[in-house]
Scaffold this active site. Structure first.
Site, mmCIF file in Angstrom:
data_model
loop_
_atom_site.group_PDB
_atom_site.id
_atom_site.type_symbol
_atom_site.label_atom_id
_atom_site.label_comp_id
_atom_site.label_asym_id
_atom_site.label_seq_id
_atom_site.Cartn_x
_atom_site.Cartn_y
_atom_site.Cartn_z
ATOM 1 N N GLU A 1 0.854 -1.196 0.000
ATOM 2 C CA GLU A 1 0.000 0.000 0.000
ATOM 3 C C GLU A 1 0.884 1.239 0.000
ATOM 4 O O GLU A 1 1.970 1.210 0.558
ATOM 5 C CB GLU A 1 -0.837 0.050 1.293
ATOM 6 C CG GLU A 1 -1.678 -1.167 1.532
ATOM 7 C CD GLU A 1 -2.296 -1.162 2.936
ATOM 8 O OE1 GLU A 1 -2.343 -0.098 3.589
ATOM 9 O OE2 GLU A 1 -2.718 -2.235 3.382
ATOM 10 N N LYS B 1 2.277 4.577 1.453
ATOM 11 C CA LYS B 1 2.290 5.157 2.798
ATOM 12 C C LYS B 1 1.840 6.602 2.648
ATOM 13 O O LYS B 1 2.576 7.452 2.146
ATOM 14 C CB LYS B 1 3.676 5.078 3.434
ATOM 15 C CG LYS B 1 3.665 5.542 4.870
ATOM 16 C CD LYS B 1 4.879 5.044 5.606
ATOM 17 C CE LYS B 1 4.749 5.195 7.112
ATOM 18 N NZ LYS B 1 4.473 6.531 7.583
ATOM 19 N N ASP C 1 0.769 10.369 3.405
ATOM 20 C CA ASP C 1 1.396 11.333 4.299
ATOM 21 C C ASP C 1 0.353 12.282 4.881
ATOM 22 O O ASP C 1 0.161 13.384 4.412
ATOM 23 C CB ASP C 1 2.468 12.102 3.522
ATOM 24 C CG ASP C 1 3.548 12.607 4.438
ATOM 25 O OD1 ASP C 1 3.510 12.279 5.632
ATOM 26 O OD2 ASP C 1 4.437 13.331 3.962
ATOM 27 N N TYR D 1 -8.350 7.869 3.196
ATOM 28 C CA TYR D 1 -8.310 6.478 2.735
ATOM 29 C C TYR D 1 -8.180 5.577 3.954
ATOM 30 O O TYR D 1 -7.390 5.866 4.859
ATOM 31 C CB TYR D 1 -7.090 6.222 1.833
ATOM 32 C CG TYR D 1 -7.252 6.727 0.409
ATOM 33 C CD1 TYR D 1 -8.429 6.539 -0.299
ATOM 34 C CD2 TYR D 1 -6.187 7.371 -0.227
ATOM 35 C CE1 TYR D 1 -8.566 6.995 -1.600
ATOM 36 C CE2 TYR D 1 -6.309 7.831 -1.534
ATOM 37 C CZ TYR D 1 -7.509 7.640 -2.213
ATOM 38 O OH TYR D 1 -7.636 8.089 -3.489
ATOM 39 N N LYS E 1 10.429 3.562 3.390
ATOM 40 C CA LYS E 1 10.353 4.975 3.011
ATOM 41 C C LYS E 1 11.088 5.229 1.700
ATOM 42 O O LYS E 1 12.094 4.585 1.421
ATOM 43 C CB LYS E 1 11.002 5.831 4.102
ATOM 44 C CG LYS E 1 10.269 5.828 5.417
ATOM 45 C CD LYS E 1 9.097 6.783 5.365
ATOM 46 C CE LYS E 1 8.506 7.018 6.721
ATOM 47 N NZ LYS E 1 9.282 7.838 7.596
ATOM 48 N N CYS F 1 29.001 45.131 5.746
ATOM 49 C CA CYS F 1 27.705 44.615 6.193
ATOM 50 C C CYS F 1 26.606 45.225 5.324
ATOM 51 O O CYS F 1 26.528 46.451 5.211
ATOM 52 C CB CYS F 1 27.483 44.972 7.662
ATOM 53 S SG CYS F 1 25.796 44.636 8.199
ATOM 54 N N CYS G 1 24.384 47.630 7.913
ATOM 55 C CA CYS G 1 24.872 48.849 8.590
ATOM 56 C C CYS G 1 26.151 49.390 7.960
ATOM 57 O O CYS G 1 26.642 50.446 8.370
ATOM 58 C CB CYS G 1 25.066 48.588 10.072
ATOM 59 S SG CYS G 1 26.490 47.550 10.429
ATOM 60 N N CYS H 1 29.673 40.751 10.993
ATOM 61 C CA CYS H 1 29.593 42.201 11.112
ATOM 62 C C CYS H 1 29.859 42.487 12.588
ATOM 63 O O CYS H 1 29.152 41.978 13.455
ATOM 64 C CB CYS H 1 28.197 42.691 10.720
ATOM 65 S SG CYS H 1 27.863 44.361 11.321
ATOM 66 N N CYS I 1 23.956 47.524 14.761
ATOM 67 C CA CYS I 1 23.523 47.056 13.436
ATOM 68 C C CYS I 1 22.057 46.633 13.553
ATOM 69 O O CYS I 1 21.721 45.756 14.351
ATOM 70 C CB CYS I 1 24.391 45.874 13.008
ATOM 71 S SG CYS I 1 23.812 45.058 11.514
HETATM 72 S S1 IVH Z 1 -0.958 0.693 8.902
HETATM 73 C C1 IVH Z 1 -1.059 -1.551 12.512
HETATM 74 N N1 IVH Z 1 -1.033 1.603 6.435
HETATM 75 O O1 IVH Z 1 1.853 5.622 9.014
HETATM 76 C C2 IVH Z 1 -0.505 -0.741 11.433
HETATM 77 N N2 IVH Z 1 -0.344 3.088 8.157
HETATM 78 O O2 IVH Z 1 4.239 5.158 10.547
HETATM 79 C C3 IVH Z 1 -0.718 0.708 11.603
HETATM 80 N N3 IVH Z 1 0.175 5.345 7.380
HETATM 81 O O3 IVH Z 1 0.253 5.832 12.137
HETATM 82 C C4 IVH Z 1 -0.662 1.525 10.424
HETATM 83 N N4 IVH Z 1 -0.275 4.990 5.257
HETATM 84 O O4 IVH Z 1 -0.737 7.173 10.179
HETATM 85 C C5 IVH Z 1 -0.759 1.884 7.717
HETATM 86 N N5 IVH Z 1 -1.170 2.272 4.222
HETATM 87 C C6 IVH Z 1 -0.909 2.549 5.485
HETATM 88 C C7 IVH Z 1 -0.482 3.827 5.908
HETATM 89 C C8 IVH Z 1 -0.206 4.053 7.251
HETATM 90 C C9 IVH Z 1 0.117 5.882 6.160
HETATM 91 C C10 IVH Z 1 0.602 6.068 8.601
HETATM 92 C C11 IVH Z 1 -0.311 5.891 9.785
HETATM 93 C C12 IVH Z 1 0.550 5.318 10.876
HETATM 94 C C13 IVH Z 1 1.923 5.715 10.419
HETATM 95 C C14 IVH Z 1 2.981 4.772 10.958
#
Ligand code: IVH
Length: 680
Positions: A116, A118, A120, A226, A317, A411, A414, A429, A435
């Site tokens: 999935e 991640k 933000d 989501y 990440k 400077c 000043c 300076c 200044c």
């Molecule tokens: S699962 C039990 N899935 O990342 C697992 N978290 O670093 C808990 N986050 O607190 C989280 N996308 O706010 C999960 N596809 C995703 C996510 C996700 C973003 C965030 C979430 C979590 C944080 C952890």
């Protein structure tokens, strides 16, 4: 005139249509009708409900406009804790994770993962009872969050009623609230137009919007959602896989990200990661990596959790982001201590989640080494919370006549001749408080949060106060009158009286904060704290010699000399005594000896996001107990407090065998120590 029954039917129909359009828009990113038509449906529904108030229901889409502001958020206990995720930073770390998973369940075959994005944003829990949305809560520390129901109700992407008949009695849906990039950009454009401060990135914008006490404000913010999991589930048979769970949730009308995929074995996982990394720039929202989850829910259960995170999931990440842009100019800034810093002004570029317009080049040496010139195309990098930097100049794109940038000899503010001290990287300076640039910066520092913490005294106001000659020293702040403030640009009567009240409030402080606020060279927060703890009283410190100063932990000959020189200057002594005469005061701490303090001499490093206390508060709490808080982990570190998304510092602590505390452990420790002190 419609008959009652017809009205009821029409209202029903409108609600269904609007909910369906919300779903097409938010879940499938595929609007079925133009915005104007959607607005017309909404207006019709509003009109019918206004004529027939008895037919208004809690879950009507018209109820998303926000309600009366709250005084504070109530706490919510999470019956199933909201966990965080461990991170893998490269292929090897992911493979090690996969091996741990296979070892734990004695699997010889490849494991099937759901991959999935991640997202933000920020984690949220949504509770539905009999299909009706009843409560939303933030993650907080994982056990206790904040009740943000009123705010979440305003987010159109979140259904107020689940679709279908076969619904669980209770289900807690978990996911991420985020701000799509288009909405973020619009919000920031509006902020700039209204001379308000823009948000640094979509995540901050989403978090700020969700933590509004006035839900009418949230209602105007373009938030989306989501789902990625569930918490409490009552009277319902769990599906077989994470993927099936997503299909089930989507069927009930809950938005699921359409970028998820199933990958079997590590090779397929690496490919899925690459695919998302390549797509990232094209997605309409920010993602900062991928999350791998064991797809089989029964397997997830048998693999289980460690205290903070599941063992069946890991986040990978994306590396620091790099983008190309152009240098429009190179400015030279004068800092609080006179340090002259070259700063590149850039064509704004969105990188690593923030819009970067200025990048420091630190000093002349760095400027020379990178040889940045006006008009150059450069590569800008930003990783995590680190300040953005210019990685290099793209030489192929340099114009043949681009002149080398010369540092000024005077400077820019000043006009004093700039000094370069042998062996020091930084040019300065030497004019000190003659200044204006240094006066402005000293005042900003004095008022800043970790110093005197004067709420509402922003940079723009300080700049005007100094430019108008109203403030020459910090003491002048406390003599400001309401009328003088009202005469400033963009200063309404209300903000002027708020500022006067904030100044008054700031007079009650601590010796450590006061010392830090004075801006003595090399005296940062940690040193100010050690000095305050050691001397207890300002008079003792003012009379200290370099020898006695060097006895203080953390203080070497250079710092000692700066402290002595500071108090030798008559001007500085005058400012200090005027401040005291104007009412700046602090509690006497001379009765607490260092050894009495519960954490005396212990060295802490804080890393990751601390959600309950916040960094500054945590640091202050530690310092008040005599501990020292530093920025990097070494063998001398006693404890590392690892908040959410802790990264390299946590790793280093683990490799050095330093004790790692979770945020919970930490809060417990602080609580115990403070309790212990009070009961002495
Ligand atoms: S699962 C039990 N899935 O990342 C697992 N978290 O670093 C808990 N986050 O607190 C989280 N996308 O706010 C999960 N596809 C995703 C996510 C996700 C973003 C965030 C979430 C979590 C944080 C952890």
């Amino acid at each position: 005139m419609m008959r009652d029954n017809d009205v009821k039917k029409r209202i029903q129909q409108l609600r269904e249509d609007i909910n369906r359009h919300n779903q097409s828009y938010y879940q499938y990113d595929a609007p079925q009708i133009p915005d104007a038509d959607y607005d017309a449906l909404m207006r019709e529904l509003q009109a019918l409900e206004a004529e027939n108030p008895s037919l208004i229901s809690e879950d009507s889409p018209t109820q998303r406009v926000g309600s009366a502001p709250l005084d504070s958020f109530q706490q919510v206990q999470h019956d199933v804790p909201m966990l965080s995720l461990d991170n893998a930073f490269d292929d090897d770390e992911f493979e090690a994770f996969d091996k741990r998973v296979r070892d734990r369940v004695a699997l010889a075959n490849k494991v099937e993962y759901l991959v999935e994005p991640k997202l933000d944003g920020l984690a949220i829990s949504l509770l539905y009872t009999d299909g009706i949305f009843v409560r939303a809560a933030t993650r907080g520390d994982g056990k206790t969050g904040e009740n943000v129901t009123e705010n979440v109700k305003t987010i159109s992407a979140i259904p107020l009623r689940l679709k279908g008949d076969n619904l669980p009695k209770t289900i807690e849906v978990r996911g991420e609230v985020f701000m799509p990039l288009s909405g973020f950009e619009r919000l920031n454009r509006d902020a700039v137009r209204l001379s308000e401060k823009p948000f640094a990135n979509p995540r901050n914008a989403a978090a700020g919007s969700l933590r509004q006490l006035d839900s009418k404000v949230t209602a105007k913010r373009p938030l989306a959602f989501y789902a990625y999991g569930i918490g409490v589930l009552e009277a319902f048979q769990m599906p077989k896989t994470q993927h099936d769970l997503f299909e089930l949730l989507a069927g009930w009308g809950i938005p699921i990200c359409d970028q998820v995929s199933v990958a079997t074995g590590v090779e397929a996982c690496h490919q899925a990661y690459q695919r998302l990394a390549e797509k990232r720039a094209m997605l309409p929202y920010e993602i900062d990596g991928v999350v791998y989850k064991v797809n089989d829910l029964a397997l997830q259960q048998s693999i289980g959790f460690v205290s903070r995170a599941p063992r069946w999931a890991i986040a990978r990440k994306f590396p620091a982001q790099e983008r190309m842009t152009e240098v429009m100019g190179i400015d030279v800034q004068v800092g609080r201590t006179g340090a002259i810093t070259p700063v590149a002004r850039l064509v704004p570029v969105f990188v690593g989640g923030v819009t970067v317009t200025n990048v420091t080049l630190h000093n002349e040496g760095e400027l020379r080494r990178k040889d940045v010139r006006v008009g150059d195309t450069v590569i800008v990098r930003r990783a995590g919370d680190v300040i953005p930097e210019i990685v290099s100049v793209v030489l192929e794109k340099r114009k043949s006549n681009a002149p080398i940038f010369d540092m000024p000899t005077e400077c820019p503010v000043c006009g004093s001749a700039i000094e370069r001290i042998e062996g020091e990287a930084v040019a300065r300076c030497p004019a000190g408080l003659f200044c204006q640039a240094q006066v402005k910066e000293s005042i900003k520092h004095f008022a800043s949060r970790k110093a005197m913490d004067v709420d509402g005294l922003g940079d723009k106001i300080v700049e005007q106060l100094v430019a108008e000659g109203l403030v020459k020293t910090p003491a002048d702040l406390y003599g400001l009158k309401q009328q003088q403030l009202c005469a400033l640009d963009r200063m309404a009567e209300k903000s002027a009286s708020n500022l006067i009240a904030a100044l008054e409030k700031s007079k009650t402080t601590t010796l450590a904060k006061f010392l830090y606020a004075l801006g003595i060279r090399e005296v940062g927060e940690v040193t100010a704290n050690s000095l305050a703890n050691h001397f207890g009283q300002l008079e003792a410190l003012q009379q200290a010699t370099t020898e006695s100063l060097e006895k203080v932990p953390d203080v070497g000959p250079i710092v000692a000399q700066h402290v002595v020189s500071f108090f030798e200057l008559a001007h500085n002594r005058e400012v200090v005594s005027s401040l005291q005469n104007l009412g700046v005061h602090w509690p006497d701490v001379s009765c607490v000896s260092e050894s009495d303090q519960a954490l005396a001499g212990k060295v802490f490093v804080l890393t990751g996001t601390l959600s309950v206390m916040g960094r500054i508060e945590a640091k202050e709490a530690l310092q008040s107990l005599g501990a020292k808080v530093t920025g990097s982990v070494s063998k001398k570190t006693d404890y590392v407090v690892a908040g959410e998304e802790a990264g390299s510092k946590l790793k280093k602590a683990e490799s050095l065998g330093v004790t790692v505390l979770s945020e919970e452990d930490f809060i417990e420790l602080i609580g115990e120590q403070q309790g212990a002190l009070q009961s002495v």
